[in-house]
Design an enzyme around this catalytic site. Sequence first.
Site, PDB file in Angstrom:
ATOM      1  CG  ASP A  72      -2.390 -12.401 -29.277  1.00  0.00           C
ATOM      2  OD1 ASP A  72      -1.809 -11.603 -30.034  1.00  0.00           O
ATOM      3  OD2 ASP A  72      -2.110 -12.505 -28.070  1.00  0.00           O
TER       4      ASP A  72
ATOM      5  CE  LYS B  68      -3.253  -4.351 -35.461  1.00  0.00           C
ATOM      6  NZ  LYS B  68      -3.553  -5.288 -34.398  1.00  0.00           N
TER       7      LYS B  68
END
Length: 900
Positions: free
Chosen positions: A722, A626
């Site tokens: 999250d 990422k």
Amino acid sequence: MDGKWRCHWAWSFTLWCVLVYTISEFSGKSVVLATEKNSMHHKQERKLHDVSGSICIDCGIPEKATYTDEKTQIPYTSDALFIDTGTSKNISLKLTSEIPQRIFTTVRSFPEEKRNCYKLQHPERRDTIYLIRASFMYGNYDDLNKLPLFDLYVGVNFWDTVMFDNATHVVIKEILHVPSLDDIYICLLNTDKGTPFISALEMRHLDHDSYRTNSALLSLYRRFDIGSITNEIVRFEEDAYDRIWYPYNLPDSTPISTSNTIDSVDHTAYHLPPEAMKTAVRPTNENGSLEFEFDTEHPTSDSYVYLHFAEIEKLKENESRVFDITLNGKILSESVTPKYLQSTTIESAQAIRGSKLKFSIHKKPSSTHPPILNAMEIYVVKEFLHSPTDQEDVKAITDIKSYYKLLSLDKSWRGDPCAPLKYSWNGIKCSNNGYKSPTITALNLASSGLDGPISGSFSQLKFLEFLDLSNNSLTGPLPDFSELQYLKTLNLSGNRLSGEIPPLLLKRSKNGSLMLSVDPDLCRKGPCEKAKKNIVPLVAGILSALLFFIVLGCVLIIIWRRYNRKPASKQGVRSNEEFVLKTNNKQFSYSEIRTITNNFEKTIGKGGYGIVYLGYLKDGTQAAVKMLLSKSPEGSQQFQTEAQLLIRVHHKNLASFLGYCNEVGHTAIIYEYMTNGNLEDYLSDAKREPLSWRQRIQIALDAAQGIEYLHHGCKPPIVHRDIKTANILLNEKLQAKVADFGFSKLFSAENESHVSTIVIGTVGYLDPEYYISSRLTEKSDVYSFGIVLLELITGQPAIIKGHNNTHIVQWVNQFLERGDILQIVDPKMQGDFDFGSMWKALEAAVACVPSISIQRPSMNHIVGELKESLKMEATREKEGINSIEMNVVDLEAGCGPDAR
Ligand SMILES: *[C@@H]1O[C@H](CO)[C@@H](O)[C@H](O)[C@H]1NC(C)=O
Ligand SMILES: *[C@@H]1O[C@H](CO)[C@@H](O)[C@H](O)[C@H]1NC(C)=O
Ligand SMILES: *[C@@H]1O[C@H](CO)[C@@H](O)[C@H](O)[C@H]1NC(C)=O
Ligand SMILES: *[C@@H]1O[C@H](CO)[C@@H](O)[C@H](O)[C@H]1NC(C)=O
Ligand SMILES: *[C@@H]1O[C@H](CO)[C@@H](O)[C@H](O)[C@H]1NC(C)=O
Ligand SMILES: *[C@@H]1O[C@H](CO)[C@@H](O)[C@H](O)[C@H]1NC(C)=O
Ligand SMILES: *[C@@H]1O[C@H](CO)[C@@H](O)[C@H](O)[C@H]1NC(C)=O
């Protein structure tokens, strides 16, 4: 220069152990040890305590006693200078004939305190690797004939449990450690399974270029001298570092040896003992290979292996010895050719995950000689999950302890004040600061016999909210405690204080921000006048005592800000950097990232944080890389620290964090690649086989366990912030793992001080209370998880697109009110589920989403509910009942989930 120093090592070792010996013969505690002439690292004078190189203590011998062990020639001293708890004991006379070494004749036993810590100081050479060895033999020293069991800690982190097979069983625990603080604490913890004790404690220092102490603590699993002919252990003086090498032979092998010495000219960083390297084994079968395996018994642990080779046969020009080494079927090293009479070490560049270590050393077809192996070591990585207490707080509380001579008052005041939380000092309460160091928030020293003035160190405990110094004999004026901006309760009653109450304290007390308790006659009893007289000359007779204190307070604040704060934080950063440099084999450079992703060839995901690429690590494992949007250099340090910590969080339901890149302009996180992508895509992909109820409930349970671990298994707890279906990943077996934990924290690291005001999360999953108050708790994750569970049940997204963009909670509620459960459940399951199981899950989901966080259950509770739900569904599948008929009946009966 370094090489020269190394050559002198053995000599230095002896010299200084002898120095310790000689000096402690005559010493009081304040003796200063002269510098060793031949060591460039030892420039300044040091106190006896400070000498780092080697500590050789025989626990339990009389204070000031010393001796040189006949067998090992190691000079031992008493442990009395390193600890002040415990009592000396002799082992049972009947067993003294069975001891392998003199250190085992006495022990120090700790019947009273829960936690007992040896403090080993070392000088400022932070990059040195320390070898610490603790030895134990019970020897029935307490005449109870009962084998104890207790825990060993390095500072605030668990090292190992000590247990015995019998009274003469010698247990030796050894670690390699790069300390991040100045003092190393080795602590014995009483776990209510017998009284802890210790026989000996030793510390050596090793060349920092040798072992990889990636997570700052490597615990020795095996260290072998392979093919020994004497069958005796090798240690000091043969091993200048005093590692202990046990004789060992491999299966189907033949020992070989040489009388020549190894590394006679130049040492490698490992400084291997010639005695161990002179012997080796080769396969008995000329064409065979060396095959052997070990089981570290920790399925989730990481290990590092070190294989040491030296050619000990003189090969002719047309002869050769070339071999490959594989570990668990993967190449560890290819075409190894040991040099004649010189050592070579092959190490695992990456930690090896899993308990099984299966080695194969086999010759190359071109080689005329079979492979050999001279010595080997295996270390298991011990995770560091706890942070020690804030160092400024430690300094302040230690100063208070010595100022009031609290030493004998409370024996729990040893080791780290706050951590592990269970063992924090009596009278102290600490904060939980996420990954950061705990701080002291409450201090109760009421009725503790304190006398003299109030120490300035109290004001250094900056996070203090509660301070009780009542019922002591404190004298002198009251400080205004202006530095203690969080202080809510201050109890100074029952003392002999004098002077006025500082105006600042009065003000805080009057407006209700501080609960102040002082003796009512403070000013009348104490000679107010006198106090003023003392102070007035100081301010040249102009300012009142009041003004003086305010000015002093301001000056103190300024001084403190200027001189204290900055260097302190700088130092923190520096030590951190060094620590990180030492421990970062999971850190990748940007060019490595390019190689791993094959120049960012394949995109597998995209999000607000950046793009995710498919990558392959060196060993062939697939990985998700990422790339984050670029960060400023300040944030980068914080990022590094956080990333290092996240690497150490392991759970089967958390996507493993494999590494990261942290270069200016390029920040990346590498984690485990999961073949079946994320749950969001999986649920919405019409081309995929719909998930069965059993699969859904299993996925929910997996994810819940991952989150439960973050909340309750990690100390301090981690709030994910999250949780959403896009962050729940599925592997080939549809096992779910929670990804990106701690990620939002990583990402927001730049704005660290504002974290509480920036609401992070995803629309639809965001806890409404968190959104309003910005106060983050674990219950925010519970809310988000409730949404995930509703999605699994309904097959609907969190925000249902259409006429009004309805939120899933509203959507579910409208049907629940009518008791119309069949409208809620995903039609793709075609009614194929156990009704009770579905009910249970729905109930759990609804329980997660009240807008007030305290009404939500904990993840522990949800995991329990989901397990039950899964059990019901599994039973139905076994019995093959089609439950849809029963469902309707139940439904008519009007039961419904307890929708609050
Ligand atoms: C241990 O034995 C020594 C002599 O062998 C003796 O002087 C000492 O007092 C004993 N210590 C204890 C605690 O019994
Ligand atoms: C004590 O235990 C050790 C380790 O298991 C073993 O090697 C030793 O033989 C045992 N000794 C006795 C006397 O049972
Ligand atoms: C080893 O292999 C060589 C060549 O393949 C063969 O000639 C020799 O007999 C083998 N030795 C043994 C002990 O099997
Ligand atoms: C190596 O050379 C020697 C003579 O120098 C010879 O006797 C021997 O057989 C050779 N060995 C091999 C493996 O070719
Ligand atoms: C004050 O301390 C003394 C001993 O120091 C103790 O006996 C007494 O009970 C304490 N009083 C209160 C109110 O705690
Ligand atoms: C302060 O301490 C005294 C004595 O320990 C106690 O009696 C009193 O209740 C305390 N005051 C407050 C406000 O806690
Ligand atoms: C009370 O006064 C102190 C000192 O001036 C101030 O810092 C604090 O914010 C005030 N608190 C309240 C609740 O007014």
